[in-house]
Motif scaffolding. Structure first.
Motif, PDB file in Angstrom:
ATOM      1  N   ASN A 179       0.853  -1.192   0.000  1.00  0.00           N
ATOM      2  CA  ASN A 179       0.000   0.000   0.000  1.00  0.00           C
ATOM      3  C   ASN A 179       0.891   1.245   0.000  1.00  0.00           C
ATOM      4  O   ASN A 179       1.542   1.538   1.006  1.00  0.00           O
ATOM      5  N   PRO A 180       0.943   1.993  -1.098  1.00  0.00           N
ATOM      6  CA  PRO A 180       1.823   3.167  -1.156  1.00  0.00           C
ATOM      7  C   PRO A 180       1.595   4.166  -0.031  1.00  0.00           C
ATOM      8  O   PRO A 180       2.530   4.836   0.406  1.00  0.00           O
ATOM      9  N   GLU A 181       0.360   4.252   0.483  1.00  0.00           N
ATOM     10  CA  GLU A 181       0.055   5.219   1.537  1.00  0.00           C
ATOM     11  C   GLU A 181       0.612   4.789   2.891  1.00  0.00           C
ATOM     12  O   GLU A 181       0.875   5.629   3.760  1.00  0.00           O
ATOM     13  N   LEU A 182       0.797   3.493   3.078  1.00  0.00           N
ATOM     14  CA  LEU A 182       1.286   2.990   4.365  1.00  0.00           C
ATOM     15  C   LEU A 182       2.696   2.415   4.279  1.00  0.00           C
ATOM     16  O   LEU A 182       3.262   2.001   5.295  1.00  0.00           O
ATOM     17  N   ARG A 183       3.271   2.392   3.085  1.00  0.00           N
ATOM     18  CA  ARG A 183       4.558   1.712   2.877  1.00  0.00           C
ATOM     19  C   ARG A 183       5.665   2.283   3.762  1.00  0.00           C
ATOM     20  O   ARG A 183       6.407   1.534   4.410  1.00  0.00           O
ATOM     21  N   LEU A 184       5.789   3.615   3.813  1.00  0.00           N
ATOM     22  CA  LEU A 184       6.861   4.226   4.604  1.00  0.00           C
ATOM     23  C   LEU A 184       6.685   3.912   6.082  1.00  0.00           C
ATOM     24  O   LEU A 184       7.653   3.587   6.784  1.00  0.00           O
ATOM     25  N   LEU A 185       5.459   3.970   6.566  1.00  0.00           N
ATOM     26  CA  LEU A 185       5.185   3.668   7.969  1.00  0.00           C
ATOM     27  C   LEU A 185       5.491   2.199   8.271  1.00  0.00           C
ATOM     28  O   LEU A 185       6.052   1.877   9.332  1.00  0.00           O
ATOM     29  N   ALA A 186       5.130   1.313   7.343  1.00  0.00           N
ATOM     30  CA  ALA A 186       5.418  -0.110   7.522  1.00  0.00           C
ATOM     31  C   ALA A 186       6.926  -0.351   7.579  1.00  0.00           C
ATOM     32  O   ALA A 186       7.415  -1.159   8.391  1.00  0.00           O
ATOM     33  N   CYS A 187       7.653   0.357   6.749  1.00  0.00           N
ATOM     34  CA  CYS A 187       9.115   0.226   6.751  1.00  0.00           C
ATOM     35  C   CYS A 187       9.704   0.751   8.057  1.00  0.00           C
ATOM     36  O   CYS A 187      10.659   0.173   8.590  1.00  0.00           O
ATOM     37  N   ASP A 188       9.121   1.853   8.571  1.00  0.00           N
ATOM     38  CA  ASP A 188       9.588   2.386   9.861  1.00  0.00           C
ATOM     39  C   ASP A 188       9.419   1.350  10.967  1.00  0.00           C
ATOM     40  O   ASP A 188      10.281   1.201  11.844  1.00  0.00           O
ATOM     41  N   TRP A 189       8.299   0.637  10.938  1.00  0.00           N
ATOM     42  CA  TRP A 189       8.092  -0.417  11.950  1.00  0.00           C
ATOM     43  C   TRP A 189       9.106  -1.536  11.777  1.00  0.00           C
ATOM     44  O   TRP A 189       9.713  -1.979  12.755  1.00  0.00           O
ATOM     45  N   LEU A 190       9.297  -1.965  10.540  1.00  0.00           N
ATOM     46  CA  LEU A 190      10.226  -3.063  10.278  1.00  0.00           C
ATOM     47  C   LEU A 190      11.652  -2.728  10.706  1.00  0.00           C
ATOM     48  O   LEU A 190      12.390  -3.593  11.171  1.00  0.00           O
ATOM     49  N   ARG A 191      12.049  -1.459  10.525  1.00  0.00           N
ATOM     50  CA  ARG A 191      13.428  -1.079  10.867  1.00  0.00           C
ATOM     51  C   ARG A 191      13.607  -0.806  12.349  1.00  0.00           C
ATOM     52  O   ARG A 191      14.719  -0.505  12.796  1.00  0.00           O
ATOM     53  N   GLY A 192      12.504  -0.899  13.127  1.00  0.00           N
ATOM     54  CA  GLY A 192      12.624  -0.805  14.572  1.00  0.00           C
ATOM     55  C   GLY A 192      12.347   0.555  15.162  1.00  0.00           C
ATOM     56  O   GLY A 192      12.668   0.795  16.332  1.00  0.00           O
ATOM     57  N   ASP A 193      11.739   1.479  14.412  1.00  0.00           N
ATOM     58  CA  ASP A 193      11.365   2.769  14.980  1.00  0.00           C
ATOM     59  C   ASP A 193      10.298   2.569  16.048  1.00  0.00           C
ATOM     60  O   ASP A 193       9.341   1.807  15.851  1.00  0.00           O
ATOM     61  N   ASP A 194      10.451   3.254  17.166  1.00  0.00           N
ATOM     62  CA  ASP A 194       9.477   3.145  18.254  1.00  0.00           C
ATOM     63  C   ASP A 194       8.314   4.086  17.946  1.00  0.00           C
ATOM     64  O   ASP A 194       8.238   5.208  18.441  1.00  0.00           O
ATOM     65  N   LEU A 195       7.402   3.627  17.098  1.00  0.00           N
ATOM     66  CA  LEU A 195       6.319   4.468  16.580  1.00  0.00           C
ATOM     67  C   LEU A 195       5.340   4.873  17.676  1.00  0.00           C
ATOM     68  O   LEU A 195       5.149   4.154  18.666  1.00  0.00           O
ATOM     69  N   ASN A 196       4.707   6.033  17.460  1.00  0.00           N
ATOM     70  CA  ASN A 196       3.708   6.478  18.428  1.00  0.00           C
ATOM     71  C   ASN A 196       2.412   5.690  18.250  1.00  0.00           C
ATOM     72  O   ASN A 196       2.236   4.940  17.285  1.00  0.00           O
ATOM     73  N   GLU A 197       1.493   5.879  19.182  1.00  0.00           N
ATOM     74  CA  GLU A 197       0.265   5.087  19.198  1.00  0.00           C
ATOM     75  C   GLU A 197      -0.599   5.326  17.966  1.00  0.00           C
ATOM     76  O   GLU A 197      -1.237   4.410  17.443  1.00  0.00           O
ATOM     77  N   GLU A 198      -0.599   6.564  17.481  1.00  0.00           N
ATOM     78  CA  GLU A 198      -1.404   6.893  16.304  1.00  0.00           C
ATOM     79  C   GLU A 198      -0.917   6.130  15.073  1.00  0.00           C
ATOM     80  O   GLU A 198      -1.721   5.573  14.307  1.00  0.00           O
ATOM     81  N   ASP A 199       0.413   6.087  14.872  1.00  0.00           N
ATOM     82  CA  ASP A 199       0.971   5.369  13.720  1.00  0.00           C
ATOM     83  C   ASP A 199       0.780   3.865  13.859  1.00  0.00           C
ATOM     84  O   ASP A 199       0.514   3.164  12.874  1.00  0.00           O
ATOM     85  N   LEU A 200       0.934   3.354  15.074  1.00  0.00           N
ATOM     86  CA  LEU A 200       0.689   1.925  15.297  1.00  0.00           C
ATOM     87  C   LEU A 200      -0.756   1.565  14.966  1.00  0.00           C
ATOM     88  O   LEU A 200      -1.040   0.504  14.407  1.00  0.00           O
ATOM     89  N   LYS A 201      -1.665   2.473  15.311  1.00  0.00           N
ATOM     90  CA  LYS A 201      -3.081   2.230  15.025  1.00  0.00           C
ATOM     91  C   LYS A 201      -3.332   2.159  13.528  1.00  0.00           C
ATOM     92  O   LYS A 201      -4.123   1.326  13.054  1.00  0.00           O
ATOM     93  N   LYS A 202      -2.655   3.025  12.753  1.00  0.00           N
ATOM     94  CA  LYS A 202      -2.801   2.994  11.295  1.00  0.00           C
ATOM     95  C   LYS A 202      -2.361   1.649  10.731  1.00  0.00           C
ATOM     96  O   LYS A 202      -2.936   1.152   9.755  1.00  0.00           O
ATOM     97  N   LEU A 203      -1.343   1.068  11.352  1.00  0.00           N
ATOM     98  CA  LEU A 203      -0.829  -0.226  10.895  1.00  0.00           C
ATOM     99  C   LEU A 203      -1.553  -1.404  11.553  1.00  0.00           C
ATOM    100  O   LEU A 203      -1.222  -2.560  11.270  1.00  0.00           O
ATOM    101  N   ARG A 204      -2.479  -1.099  12.451  1.00  0.00           N
ATOM    102  CA  ARG A 204      -3.237  -2.133  13.176  1.00  0.00           C
ATOM    103  C   ARG A 204      -2.306  -3.010  14.018  1.00  0.00           C
ATOM    104  O   ARG A 204      -2.467  -4.232  14.089  1.00  0.00           O
TER     105      ARG A 204
END
Length: 665
Positions: A179-204
């Protein structure tokens, strides 16, 4: 028509030391024209055979690549990627700054490299890897489940029913990669960024990858799934600048432990390459556990090259000039000769760097008609500008670096500026200690602490603030700076309340860093990596880290870094800005474009001594793409009026005009 001698005088030295420095092969693009295929060709063939074995039986293997400083280890890694990216995915892992975070560092750089697009491809290595899985080999299957998250996850779970850590979340993130809209956020999770709750919610998702164990297991997921696709080549390079032990030695054991874990967990389809200077490997051999040494499957050493290959290396550099010459020179290396090589290297062998350094020195002699003194500071400024521009192009946000990397880069700059009493890990506790450093305030005897954290998750931010409060209570520093571009939460957050207590009154305060300051730190870090690895060449010499630090101070390059200004590192700029929170949106004492142009032009002429007027203009246009030729001509004219450079034959045609430096005094 122009002879080779005339062309040499007007062109930039083809042995320009800017091209000597190698590094991360996703950042330093090699020019195939400058590659001599036969140099280390036997090693290339040997490594390809090992890679082919991994592709055949999917069994992970580890290769130790040894070589003396200047033998071309880092360049060879880039050549491997360029040659074999069609049959493997390549990962370059920068030196890790903290052994306690090594798995998270490896994971971060693995994902960052997989996000790169190989030459000739339209998609990143990561998407090519995902679409290469057997479960998606039939395009119809991928298209059918692309719009159905649960069907996608179910298909992967059915295929990989065991051995996948946190399977639902991991497969869910793989789905978001499509999903191009979520790809960067998904990559941030994969690389180990400690994402905030809002971004985690977007990724479910419920949580981030914020422990060494989780990072190790996510990397293991790649290994277990990668068994069906092309091999993944993990390249560990410039290890001379990795985290150090309390006794000052580099912590190679931490890396060898990672390598053994990859083997012990039976991760499939990896080729691990560990590149090391031969002497460094020998000095640290007794520090590596015997059981970890046994996990090295293959060892190769780069040998010195023959004079035939050194001559071919000269010819590759001189070819662009040779092609322009009329009449054609008698040999591809004219005006250089084979006899010079034989006199300089009577044993018949040399290494690539020494051959290039000799060529650079000889051509510079031809340009100016005899002996010359190279200006090391001027050469460093050109190297700096080249590296700064490279980093500016590839780094778009501060969070591309971990907090540990940011504080490490800052600490390296402090050392280069001879700031006194630098002590790492100011904050109590292991994890947040590596986000911090303390030092003695320049010109004062007070102690300054700096904490740099960019993790978005506000729970993490609370714990950092709590550690800051303890540091102040224990009087570990008299002034504490928080460097953070990410948000600090709202009034209802516990971390925000602590932040308000600590950083809204004197003497402690927050600095919001600008990207340009990060470019400064990252540029110096890159040069420091090269210096510690013996890969940096400045004015014909190979400076060690102490030499580089001295050159940096002499050049005064870092004085334009606004972050360092706001921290009061430079005495005359201490407390340059008022207020408890400082936002950097500028480049500190930013020079106007004309002054930057003049500095570049003068520096280039200083390093070349003599060059063509048109060549000088073209180099400036290449460097400053936002300016036009009239602006460059204006800068040249001002330098002539200031009696700093001179156009020798001003009445000749523009192509025939030469520019030289006006000697001082």
């Amino acid at each position: 028509m122009a002879s080779i001698e005339q062309i040499i005088k007007r062109e930039v030295n083809p042995f320009d030391p800017v091209t000597f420095k190698a590094g991360n092969f996703w950042q330093e693009q090699q020019d195939p024209v400058l590659t001599v295929e036969y140099i280390h060709q036997d090693i290339l063939i040997e490594i390809e055979a090992l890679l082919d074995l991994v592709a055949q039986d999917r069994r992970t293997r580890t290769l130790m690549l040894y070589g003396d400083s200047g033998s071309g280890k880092t360049y060879l890694l880039g050549r491997l990627k360029r040659t074999f990216n069609r049959k493997a995915f390549f990962v370059y892992i920068d030196p890790f700054p903290d052994s306690d975070f090594i798995w998270r560092h490896v994971l971060r750089y693995t994902v960052d490299s997989l996000l790169q697009v190989p030459q000739g491809q339209q998609e990143s290595q990561l998407l090519l890897w995902l679409k290469g899985l057997s479960v998606f080999k039939q395009r119809s299957i991928l298209e059918r489940i692309r719009g159905d998250r649960q069907a996608f996850i179910r298909k992967l779970r059915d295929t990989y029913s065991t051995g996948i850590y946190n399977a639902n979340e991991f497969f869910s993130v793989l789905y978001d990669l499509l999903n191009p809209e979520l790809r960067l956020l998904a990559c941030d999770w994969l690389r180990g960024d400690d994402l905030n709750e809002e971004d985690l919610k977007k990724l479910r998702l419920k949580s981030a990858i914020n422990t060494e164990d989780a990072a190790q297991k996510i990397l293991a997921n790649f290994g277990r799934i990668a068994a069906e696709t092309q091999p993944i080549v993990l390249c560990f390079d410039q290890l001379e600048n990795i985290a150090r032990l309390p006794d000052g030695n580099i912590d190679l054991q931490a890396l060898f432990t990672v390598n053994s874990s990859i083997h012990n967990q039976n991760l499939k389809n990896f080729l691990v390459i560990i590149s090391l200077i031969t002497d460094i490997g020998r000095q640290n051999a007794d520090r590596i556990h015997q059981s970890d040494k046994a996990r090295i499957d293959h060892r190769v050493s780069l040998k010195r090259i023959s004079l035939d290959l050194a001559e071919a290396l000269w010819a590759s550099r001189l070819y662009p000039l040779y092609k322009q010459a009329n009449p054609k020179p008698p040999t591809p290396i004219a005006p250089l000769t084979r006899k010079i090589l034989e006199m300089k290297f009577p044993g018949g062998k040399t290494d690539p760097r020494n051959a290039l350094r000799l060529g650079q020195k000889l051509i510079q002699g031809y340009k100016v008609g005899g002996k010359f003194e190279e200006d090391s500071v001027a050469v460093l400024k050109l190297l700096w500008l080249e590296e700064f521009n490279n980093i500016q192009q590839r780094v778009s946000r501060i969070r591309q670096f971990s907090s540990q990397e940011l504080i490490r880069m800052f600490q390296e700059v402090l050392a280069a500026l001879q700031v006194a009493e630098i002590r790492p890990k100011l904050l109590p506790g292991t994890k947040y200690g590596s986000y911090s450093v303390s030092y003695e305030q320049p010109g004062k005897s007070t102690r300054v602490g700096v904490v740099w954290t960019e993790e978005p998750h506000l729970s993490n931010f609370f714990y950092v603030m709590n550690a800051c409060q303890k540091a102040i209570q224990q009087n570990l520093c008299q002034t504490l700076y928080l460097i953070r571009a990410e948000g600090v939460g709202k009034e209802t957050n516990k971390g925000y309340k602590l932040y308000q207590q600590i950083f809204t009154g004197s003497p402690h305060r927050r600095i919001v860093p600008d990207m340009t300051s990060v470019y400064y730190l990252a540029t110096y870090h890159s040069l420091a990596n090269a210096a510690r690895s013996g890969e940096l060449v400045v004015a014909g010499e190979t400076p060690n880290i102490n030499d580089l630090e001295a050159l940096i101070r002499d050049s005064q390059i870092l004085q334009n870094c606004s972050l360092l200004q706001d921290l009061g590192i430079f005495k005359d700029q201490r407390n340059a800005r008022n207020g408890n929170e400082v936002t950097n949106n500028s480049n500190g004492k930013k020079m106007d474009t004309l002054q930057q142009l003049k500095d570049f032009l003068l520096t280039l002429v200083t390093t070349q001594q003599l060059m063509g007027h048109q060549v000088l203009i073209q180099n400036a246009l290449n460097q400053f793409q936002m300016v036009n030729e009239s602006k460059v001509l204006q800068a040249i004219q001002q330098l002539c009026q200031e009696n700093r450079i001179q156009i020798l034959n001003a009445k000749a045609s523009p192509e025939a005009q030469l520019v030289c430096l006006v000697p001082k005094g």
